[in-house]
Design an enzyme around this catalytic site. Sequence first.
Site, PDB file in Angstrom:
ATOM      1  N   CYS A 137      -1.511   5.837  10.258  1.00 27.19           N
ATOM      2  CA  CYS A 137      -0.311   5.145  10.725  1.00 27.19           C
ATOM      3  C   CYS A 137      -0.587   3.755  11.243  1.00 27.19           C
ATOM      4  CB  CYS A 137       0.260   5.897  11.924  1.00 27.19           C
ATOM      5  SG  CYS A 137       1.323   7.187  11.494  1.00 27.19           S
TER       6      CYS A 137
ATOM      7  N   CYS B  11       6.454  -5.043  15.985  1.00 29.60           N
ATOM      8  CA  CYS B  11       6.113  -4.043  16.995  1.00 29.60           C
ATOM      9  C   CYS B  11       4.671  -4.311  17.412  1.00 29.60           C
ATOM     10  CB  CYS B  11       6.281  -2.635  16.434  1.00 29.60           C
ATOM     11  SG  CYS B  11       7.976  -2.338  15.912  1.00 29.60           S
TER      12      CYS B  11
ATOM     13  N   CYS C 249       6.460  -7.072   7.318  1.00 25.42           N
ATOM     14  CA  CYS C 249       7.592  -6.581   8.108  1.00 25.42           C
ATOM     15  C   CYS C 249       8.046  -7.700   9.034  1.00 25.42           C
ATOM     16  CB  CYS C 249       7.170  -5.358   8.940  1.00 25.42           C
ATOM     17  SG  CYS C 249       8.551  -4.548   9.776  1.00 25.42           S
TER      18      CYS C 249
ATOM     19  N   CYS D 235       1.595  -2.293  16.034  1.00 26.34           N
ATOM     20  CA  CYS D 235       1.547  -2.007  14.595  1.00 26.34           C
ATOM     21  C   CYS D 235       0.852  -3.126  13.843  1.00 26.34           C
ATOM     22  CB  CYS D 235       2.969  -1.814  14.075  1.00 26.34           C
ATOM     23  SG  CYS D 235       3.051  -1.658  12.279  1.00 26.34           S
TER      24      CYS D 235
ATOM     25  N   CYS E 155       3.337   8.560   1.586  1.00 25.26           N
ATOM     26  CA  CYS E 155       3.855   7.581   2.537  1.00 25.26           C
ATOM     27  C   CYS E 155       4.140   6.295   1.747  1.00 25.26           C
ATOM     28  CB  CYS E 155       2.796   7.382   3.610  1.00 25.26           C
ATOM     29  SG  CYS E 155       3.306   6.311   4.934  1.00 25.26           S
TER      30      CYS E 155
ATOM     31  N   GLU F 244       0.816  -1.219   0.000  1.00 24.32           N
ATOM     32  CA  GLU F 244       0.000   0.000   0.000  1.00 24.32           C
ATOM     33  C   GLU F 244       0.846   1.263   0.000  1.00 24.32           C
ATOM     34  OE1 GLU F 244      -3.874  -1.802   2.322  1.00 24.32           O
ATOM     35  OE2 GLU F 244      -2.567  -0.494   3.457  1.00 24.32           O
TER      36      GLU F 244
HETATM   37  N1  SAH Z   1       9.110   0.474  10.026  1.00 23.17           N
HETATM   38  C1  SAH Z   1       9.369   1.852  10.117  1.00 23.17           C
HETATM   39  C2  SAH Z   1       8.499   2.705   9.223  1.00 23.17           C
HETATM   40  C3  SAH Z   1       7.048   2.315   9.081  1.00 23.17           C
HETATM   41  S1  SAH Z   1       6.008   2.520  10.479  1.00 23.17           S
HETATM   42  C4  SAH Z   1       9.255   2.314  11.555  1.00 23.17           C
HETATM   43  O1  SAH Z   1       8.781   1.551  12.387  1.00 23.17           O
HETATM   44  O2  SAH Z   1       9.681   3.418  11.839  1.00 23.17           O
HETATM   45  C5  SAH Z   1       5.633   4.268  10.472  1.00 23.17           C
HETATM   46  C6  SAH Z   1       5.256   4.818  11.852  1.00 23.17           C
HETATM   47  O3  SAH Z   1       3.939   4.442  12.241  1.00 23.17           O
HETATM   48  C7  SAH Z   1       6.177   4.298  12.949  1.00 23.17           C
HETATM   49  O4  SAH Z   1       6.575   5.320  13.810  1.00 23.17           O
HETATM   50  C8  SAH Z   1       5.275   3.335  13.653  1.00 23.17           C
HETATM   51  O5  SAH Z   1       5.755   3.095  14.917  1.00 23.17           O
HETATM   52  C9  SAH Z   1       3.949   4.025  13.591  1.00 23.17           C
HETATM   53  N2  SAH Z   1       2.819   3.153  13.905  1.00 23.17           N
HETATM   54  C10 SAH Z   1       2.706   1.833  13.651  1.00 23.17           C
HETATM   55  N3  SAH Z   1       1.525   1.357  14.091  1.00 23.17           N
HETATM   56  C11 SAH Z   1       0.843   2.388  14.638  1.00 23.17           C
HETATM   57  C12 SAH Z   1      -0.444   2.516  15.238  1.00 23.17           C
HETATM   58  N4  SAH Z   1      -1.263   1.486  15.349  1.00 23.17           N
HETATM   59  N5  SAH Z   1      -0.807   3.729  15.683  1.00 23.17           N
HETATM   60  C13 SAH Z   1       0.027   4.789  15.536  1.00 23.17           C
HETATM   61  N6  SAH Z   1       1.244   4.728  14.966  1.00 23.17           N
HETATM   62  C14 SAH Z   1       1.664   3.542  14.530  1.00 23.17           C
HETATM   63 FE1  SF4 Z   2       7.601  -2.951  11.152  1.00 17.35          FE
HETATM   64 FE2  SF4 Z   2       5.413  -1.750  12.081  1.00 17.35          FE
HETATM   65 FE3  SF4 Z   2       7.542  -2.021  13.666  1.00 17.35          FE
HETATM   66 FE4  SF4 Z   2       7.637  -0.287  11.614  1.00 17.35          FE
HETATM   67  S1  SF4 Z   2       6.290  -0.164  13.388  1.00 17.35           S
HETATM   68  S2  SF4 Z   2       9.214  -1.799  12.207  1.00 17.35           S
HETATM   69  S3  SF4 Z   2       6.371  -1.403  10.086  1.00 17.35           S
HETATM   70  S4  SF4 Z   2       6.299  -3.696  12.818  1.00 17.35           S
END
Ligand code: SAH
Ligand code: SF4
Length: 420
Positions: A393, A140, A136, A143, A129, A116
């Site tokens: 996000c 996290c 991934c 996420c 974006c 996406e």
């Molecule tokens: N993998 C990279 C870039 C993609 S994630 C990273 O983790 O930095 C982009 C941003 O969205 C990151 O800061 C991530 O922590 C945040 N993010 C992921 N899931 C989220 C959620 N459910 N609510 C708010 N921010 C979120």
């Molecule tokens: Fe991967 Fe989501 Fe963690 Fe970014 S925030 S490193 S996309 S699992």
Amino acid sequence: MAIPGHIDPVPVPREVTARSDGRVDLIGLPRARIASLLAEAGLDAKAAKLRSRQVYHWLYHRGVTDFEAMTDIAKAMRPWLAERFVIGRPEIIEAQVSTDGTRKWLLRTSDAHDYEMVFIPDETRGTLCVSSQVGCTLNCRFCHTGTMRLVRNLTPGEIVGQVMLARDALGEWPGSAPLLDAPAAIGEPALDDDDEEASEYTADGRLLTNIVMMGMGEPLYNFEHVRDALQLVMDGEGLALSKRRITLSTSGVVPMMARAGAEIGVNLAVSLHSVTKEVRDEIVPLNRKYGIEELLQACADYPGASNARRITFEYVMLKDKNDSDEDARELVRLIKHYKLPAKVNLIPFNPWPGAQYECSTPDRIKRFSQIVFGGGISAPVRTPRGRDIDAACGQLKTASERKSRAELDRLAEEKQAALG
Ligand code: SAH
Ligand code: SF4
């Protein structure tokens, strides 16, 4: 759980996705590679070099998708190119527009993997974006993408292709009027049609002004492809977007951060999300491999960071998890301790089905922000965008994956019903 590092194997890295018709997709390839392909196809070295320069310009600066539009290339040569090469774009499976103007595209690679990209317009800028991987490896906890397994890295073409597709959709390629028609024979010198414009072209006045590598995936686990794609984006004769308008976000792949600074040189965003080992180990499991101190030291060493180009710390607000006054004060202390030119982006947590966290209350977020501001560090609260189309996000997760997950849930329910 295994925490992968930058040297761990990543499934199926490849430069170009193979096509069934045997032609080569030029999108994602640098000028020198285009020249060598033209030479392999039969042009002499000098002609290959000249033609590669023209083709490169049409591909990345003009955004043409048809060799027939390359008006300074001899008419007879255009079908010759079309027999051997294609100018690809990611396939669009679905395009959605949010009530707030945010747009989301579900894209498909030629080997049928979905990913996406999201475009977020506001008063002063338009931010694309961009995804770097399908899925991934880093789970996290907050996420949604992190619940997907990593399918594969995106190729440079699939990464730069997102930006090109966005320019197509927004109608933002410079000067699409036909150039000089040059009936030159294969191998004749290239015409210098619009080099001047190449140097003049800026993002000003356009919708798409900024790029963030914050879509699906961890860009520093797909370093080479992200670098090669961004080089095409930053090249004045390519997409010509300033590196100051590009931000790469990492969850903290420390060993790759110095290389990112040296070889890409864009703005850095770091997904910090917590200031204690205990909590960060839980919500960003990569922290067990590269801890907070190491990460902040890598930020301090990041080349090019200054008060004019500050490092962004992303901090997702999770209720009763990382949102106390003490957390805010510790955040300020750490940033000062490492003398980081920094700003903090406070991101209200976007809940998704099955997530084990809640978003902090608006009052809590406000208080947290005030404490960080009080410490002299900018800490705006990011407004969630495109929620109605799941574009915000951490919501990026492909429809096919959602379906299979829904199927899994249904199966689990059926099993539960059968048991009880
Ligand atoms: N993998 C990279 C870039 C993609 S994630 C990273 O983790 O930095 C982009 C941003 O969205 C990151 O800061 C991530 O922590 C945040 N993010 C992921 N899931 C989220 C959620 N459910 N609510 C708010 N921010 C979120
Ligand atoms: Fe991967 Fe989501 Fe963690 Fe970014 S925030 S490193 S996309 S699992």
